[in-house]
Design an enzyme around this catalytic site. Structure first.
Site, mmCIF file in Angstrom:
data_model
loop_
_atom_site.group_PDB
_atom_site.id
_atom_site.type_symbol
_atom_site.label_atom_id
_atom_site.label_comp_id
_atom_site.label_asym_id
_atom_site.label_seq_id
_atom_site.Cartn_x
_atom_site.Cartn_y
_atom_site.Cartn_z
ATOM 1 N N HIS A 6 0.831 -1.210 0.000
ATOM 2 C CA HIS A 6 0.000 0.000 0.000
ATOM 3 C C HIS A 6 0.866 1.260 0.000
ATOM 4 O O HIS A 6 1.285 1.740 1.056
ATOM 5 C CB HIS A 6 -0.908 -0.045 1.239
ATOM 6 C CG HIS A 6 -2.008 0.972 1.253
ATOM 7 N ND1 HIS A 6 -3.034 0.921 2.177
ATOM 8 C CD2 HIS A 6 -2.254 2.065 0.494
ATOM 9 C CE1 HIS A 6 -3.855 1.939 1.972
ATOM 10 N NE2 HIS A 6 -3.402 2.651 0.959
ATOM 11 N N HIS A 8 1.215 5.210 -2.222
ATOM 12 C CA HIS A 8 0.634 6.114 -3.225
ATOM 13 C C HIS A 8 1.683 7.123 -3.687
ATOM 14 O O HIS A 8 2.567 7.508 -2.917
ATOM 15 C CB HIS A 8 -0.553 6.897 -2.646
ATOM 16 C CG HIS A 8 -1.676 6.047 -2.157
ATOM 17 N ND1 HIS A 8 -2.463 5.295 -3.005
ATOM 18 C CD2 HIS A 8 -2.167 5.831 -0.909
ATOM 19 C CE1 HIS A 8 -3.385 4.665 -2.285
ATOM 20 N NE2 HIS A 8 -3.216 4.965 -1.021
ATOM 21 N N ARG A 71 -2.173 8.858 -6.045
ATOM 22 C CA ARG A 71 -2.609 9.428 -4.761
ATOM 23 C C ARG A 71 -4.112 9.225 -4.606
ATOM 24 O O ARG A 71 -4.904 9.690 -5.438
ATOM 25 C CB ARG A 71 -2.272 10.920 -4.723
ATOM 26 C CG ARG A 71 -2.563 11.583 -3.383
ATOM 27 C CD ARG A 71 -1.689 12.807 -3.173
ATOM 28 N NE ARG A 71 -2.056 13.897 -4.049
ATOM 29 C CZ ARG A 71 -2.805 14.956 -3.681
ATOM 30 N NH1 ARG A 71 -3.235 15.066 -2.459
ATOM 31 N NH2 ARG A 71 -3.077 15.906 -4.548
ATOM 32 N N ALA A 72 -4.495 8.509 -3.546
ATOM 33 C CA ALA A 72 -5.904 8.094 -3.408
ATOM 34 C C ALA A 72 -6.821 9.286 -3.182
ATOM 35 O O ALA A 72 -7.909 9.365 -3.752
ATOM 36 C CB ALA A 72 -6.039 7.091 -2.275
ATOM 37 N N SER A 73 -6.386 10.222 -2.350
ATOM 38 C CA SER A 73 -7.270 11.346 -2.038
ATOM 39 C C SER A 73 -7.500 12.223 -3.268
ATOM 40 O O SER A 73 -8.488 12.943 -3.340
ATOM 41 C CB SER A 73 -6.686 12.177 -0.899
ATOM 42 O OG SER A 73 -5.438 12.714 -1.281
ATOM 43 N N HIS A 178 -10.836 1.312 -1.724
ATOM 44 C CA HIS A 178 -10.184 2.546 -1.265
ATOM 45 C C HIS A 178 -10.988 3.761 -1.697
ATOM 46 O O HIS A 178 -11.089 4.056 -2.883
ATOM 47 C CB HIS A 178 -8.767 2.623 -1.848
ATOM 48 C CG HIS A 178 -7.826 3.456 -1.028
ATOM 49 N ND1 HIS A 178 -8.127 4.723 -0.598
ATOM 50 C CD2 HIS A 178 -6.579 3.190 -0.567
ATOM 51 C CE1 HIS A 178 -7.104 5.197 0.101
ATOM 52 N NE2 HIS A 178 -6.156 4.282 0.150
ATOM 53 N N HIS A 223 -5.990 0.096 5.711
ATOM 54 C CA HIS A 223 -6.004 0.763 7.019
ATOM 55 C C HIS A 223 -6.402 -0.214 8.118
ATOM 56 O O HIS A 223 -7.223 0.087 8.976
ATOM 57 C CB HIS A 223 -6.935 1.993 6.983
ATOM 58 C CG HIS A 223 -6.857 2.740 5.678
ATOM 59 N ND1 HIS A 223 -7.874 2.785 4.771
ATOM 60 C CD2 HIS A 223 -5.824 3.415 5.112
ATOM 61 C CE1 HIS A 223 -7.500 3.469 3.702
ATOM 62 N NE2 HIS A 223 -6.255 3.871 3.868
ATOM 63 N N GLU A 284 1.249 2.537 3.624
ATOM 64 C CA GLU A 284 0.623 3.718 3.013
ATOM 65 C C GLU A 284 1.532 4.944 3.081
ATOM 66 O O GLU A 284 1.073 6.067 3.208
ATOM 67 C CB GLU A 284 -0.751 4.034 3.635
ATOM 68 C CG GLU A 284 -1.635 4.869 2.699
ATOM 69 C CD GLU A 284 -3.060 5.117 3.209
ATOM 70 O OE1 GLU A 284 -3.272 5.094 4.417
ATOM 71 O OE2 GLU A 284 -3.935 5.349 2.359
ATOM 72 N N ARG A 290 1.971 11.898 8.354
ATOM 73 C CA ARG A 290 3.350 12.164 7.958
ATOM 74 C C ARG A 290 4.319 12.326 9.116
ATOM 75 O O ARG A 290 5.533 12.330 8.933
ATOM 76 C CB ARG A 290 3.423 13.439 7.113
ATOM 77 C CG ARG A 290 2.811 13.232 5.739
ATOM 78 C CD ARG A 290 2.755 14.510 4.915
ATOM 79 N NE ARG A 290 2.005 14.280 3.688
ATOM 80 C CZ ARG A 290 2.540 14.297 2.467
ATOM 81 N NH1 ARG A 290 3.803 14.547 2.287
ATOM 82 N NH2 ARG A 290 1.785 14.059 1.409
HETATM 83 ZN ZN LIG Z 1 -4.193 4.451 0.612
#
Ligand SMILES: [Zn+2]
Length: 338
Positions: A6, A8, A71-73, A178, A223, A284, A290
């Protein structure tokens, strides 16, 4: 071999976001045709974006290869329409392909799907096929809520989703379930929407018989499975009350969890509750969280450190770090065993 399932591309060069900004700006004027400009990013810029981030952390933490997706977001399927989503997804996926081509030992690709609210998932089949057959990707990220926090799509057990599952089975690729960013202010994206979605997806799967129809379909709930492992007794009990099969028999041939839980007691609980065959190592990184934990002086998302602190047998370590990822993402073998 340590596979991080996982990761991104959260550090992509600015030109990618410039494209997205232009695309969103063009949406404001319906008279304009859908924006699809070029993105000019050199190989050097890609190297620079990774060397001080994902690659540095791989080296420091001692992981070998990351299963890497856009990038998932930023997928933000709720923005624009199906064309907006397709153009954006293709660029994001092409960039992942370039990363994997530049660093074939460090990254293996997973794609973003061009989902859009109200648009059937079958619309994502072409892009999935392109990514797997032409770009060598080994899986996809499937968003159970393309509306970005309003949950307007049918549950994952609904036949609405079956065409994309049929293609996943045919290509032998799994999906990480996701979500993306939240446009509902009550749900913080990574703190609430992500964890809600993980939990929601698992409960949806309990409610149906999806894996009777698709015995080889595989999902990774990221997650750490959201709230599920912590409440395993609730889910076992609900399954029983609903006359579903025993939870372990009902879902655990097809559903897997990652280790993106950012503290040691959480990882301990995950490994105690969920069978070792169903857990894939993941971090992730870079991006969801971060910072450095002042209590430990270590990055929250250095999940390998938590796993290393546990007394695992060699056989279990192999499953967690490599074996399970090879089973869930069979197409990774061709990449790793080159
Ligand atoms: Zn993710």
């Amino acid at each position: 071999m340590i596979i991080d399932c996982h990761g991104h591309y959260t550090t992509a060069p600015k030109a990618l976001q410039d494209y997205r900004d232009a695309q969103i700006a063009a949406l404001k004027d319906p008279a304009q045709p859908p924006y699809d400009g070029k993105i000019d990013i050199s190989d050097d810029l890609i190297r620079e974006s990774l060397e001080g981030a994902q690659l540095k952390l791989q080296r420091e933490r001692g992981t070998d290869v990351t299963i890497f997706s856009p990038r998932a977001s930023a997928m933000a399927h709720h923005i624009g329409d199906a064309t907006t989503s397709l153009n954006w997804s293709r660029h994001c996926n092409d960039l992942i392909h370039r990363v994997c081509t530049l660093y074939p030992d460090n990254f293996v690709g997973v794609c973003q799907l061009p989902q859009s609210p109200g648009v059937p998932p079958s619309n994502s089949i072409d892009e999935l096929e392109r990514c797997v057959n032409e770009l060598g990707f080994i899986g996809c990220n499937l968003n159970p809520d393309p509306s970005g926090g309003h949950w307007t799509a049918p549950p994952l057990i609904d036949k609405y989703w079956y065409p994309i599952y049929e293609k996943m089975v045919e290509l032998d690729v799994p999906a990480m379930v996701h979500v993306s960013s939240s446009c509902n202010p009550v749900f913080h994206a990574t703190g609430a929407h992500y964890i809600n979605a993980d939990t929601t997806a698992f409960m949806q799967l309990i409610q149906g018989d999806l894996f009777k129809d698709f015995p080889t379909l595989r999902f990774i709930i990221p997650h750490g499975g959201g709230a599920v492992p912590f409440h395993w007794g609730r889910y076992r009990g609900l399954a029983q009350d609903m006359k579903r099969p025993i939870l372990e028999d009902h879902l655990l041939k097809n559903v897997f969890f990652d280790t993106c839980v950012y503290h040691l007691p959480g990882i301990e609980l995950l490994l105690k509750v969920i069978p070792m065959d169903n857990i894939l190592f993941g971090s992730e990184m870079v991006g969801a969280v971060r910072g450095i934990d002042p209590r430990t002086g270590q990055y929250y998302d250095d999940t390998k450190r938590y796993v290393d602190a546990l007394p695992l047998t060699d056989a279990d370590r192999y499953k967690l770090f490599e074996g399970n990822a090879r089973r869930v993402y069979p197409r990774i073998a061709k990449k790793l065993d080159r």
